[in-house]
Design a protein around this motif. Structure first.
Motif, PDB file in Angstrom:
ATOM      1  N   ALA A 151       0.941  -1.385  -0.133  1.00 49.29           N
ATOM      2  CA  ALA A 151       0.056  -0.006   0.176  1.00 49.29           C
ATOM      3  C   ALA A 151       0.914   1.375  -0.022  1.00 49.29           C
ATOM      4  O   ALA A 151       0.488   2.051  -0.605  1.00 49.29           O
ATOM      5  CB  ALA A 151      -0.984  -0.154   1.213  1.00 49.29           C
ATOM      6  N   CYS A 210       0.571   3.831  -3.040  1.00 49.68           N
ATOM      7  CA  CYS A 210      -0.143   5.164  -2.567  1.00 49.68           C
ATOM      8  C   CYS A 210       0.879   6.315  -2.376  1.00 49.68           C
ATOM      9  O   CYS A 210       0.335   7.537  -2.574  1.00 49.68           O
ATOM     10  CB  CYS A 210      -0.892   5.169  -1.435  1.00 49.68           C
ATOM     11  SG  CYS A 210      -2.114   3.966  -1.696  1.00 49.68           S
ATOM     12  N   THR A 211       2.285   5.941  -2.300  1.00 51.47           N
ATOM     13  CA  THR A 211       3.062   7.044  -2.095  1.00 51.47           C
ATOM     14  C   THR A 211       4.137   6.909  -2.942  1.00 51.47           C
ATOM     15  O   THR A 211       4.579   5.785  -3.657  1.00 51.47           O
ATOM     16  CB  THR A 211       3.598   7.064  -0.684  1.00 51.47           C
ATOM     17  OG1 THR A 211       4.122   5.930  -0.171  1.00 51.47           O
ATOM     18  CG2 THR A 211       2.212   7.509   0.352  1.00 51.47           C
TER      19      THR A 211
END
Length: 142
Positions: free
Chosen positions: A34, A38-39
């Motif tokens: 994740a 997401c980053t």
């Protein structure tokens, strides 16, 4: 059960401890995926380093369910540091060129700040494990 509330290696609570640690390992991998999805940038890199150490600590708890939280955290930190320092030899980089698994496990390039973030991850794993063990001991005392 040992005297300090840890499950003895052959006890009936060892399978439960292993299952919880394995679940934590799976959640850690999902958290790492994740973070990567997401980053990006430094946050993703250093969060990934910390989560790598958390994963190794969880796997240490799977292998040795009766170990004290400080022992599993120390083993996870030591393993992470050894892998990072091994990168100074160039062996992981060579293996990573031929295997995606080697790249995930061993990395390829030494980066000194990673050593700090591994300590952050191992410290987090220790804190969570120690708090869970303390809560378990309190519940059993009731």
């Amino acid at each position: 059960m040992t005297g300090d509330g840890r499950p003895a290696a052959g006890s009936r609570t060892a399978p439960r401890t292993r299952a919880v640690a394995a679940g934590a390992a799976v959640l850690t991998v999902l958290a790492g995926l994740a973070v990567r999805a997401c980053t990006d940038g430094d946050f993703a890199k250093y969060a990934g380093d910390a989560l790598y150490a958390v994963l190794i600590c969880a796997l240490a708890a799977v292998i040795a369910p009766g170990a004290r939280p400080a022992v599993t955290a120390g083993a996870g930190l030591a393993f992470s540091w050894v892998v990072e320092l091994l990168q100074l030899t160039g062996v992981p980089a060579e293996l990573s060129r031929h295997s995606a698994v080697a790249r995930l496990v061993l990395g390829s390039t030494f980066n000194a700040p990673d050593l700090f973030w591994y300590a952050v991850g191992a410290g987090f794993a220790w804190a969570v494990t120690a708090l869970a063990a303390s809560a378990s001991r309190r519940d059993k005392a009731r």
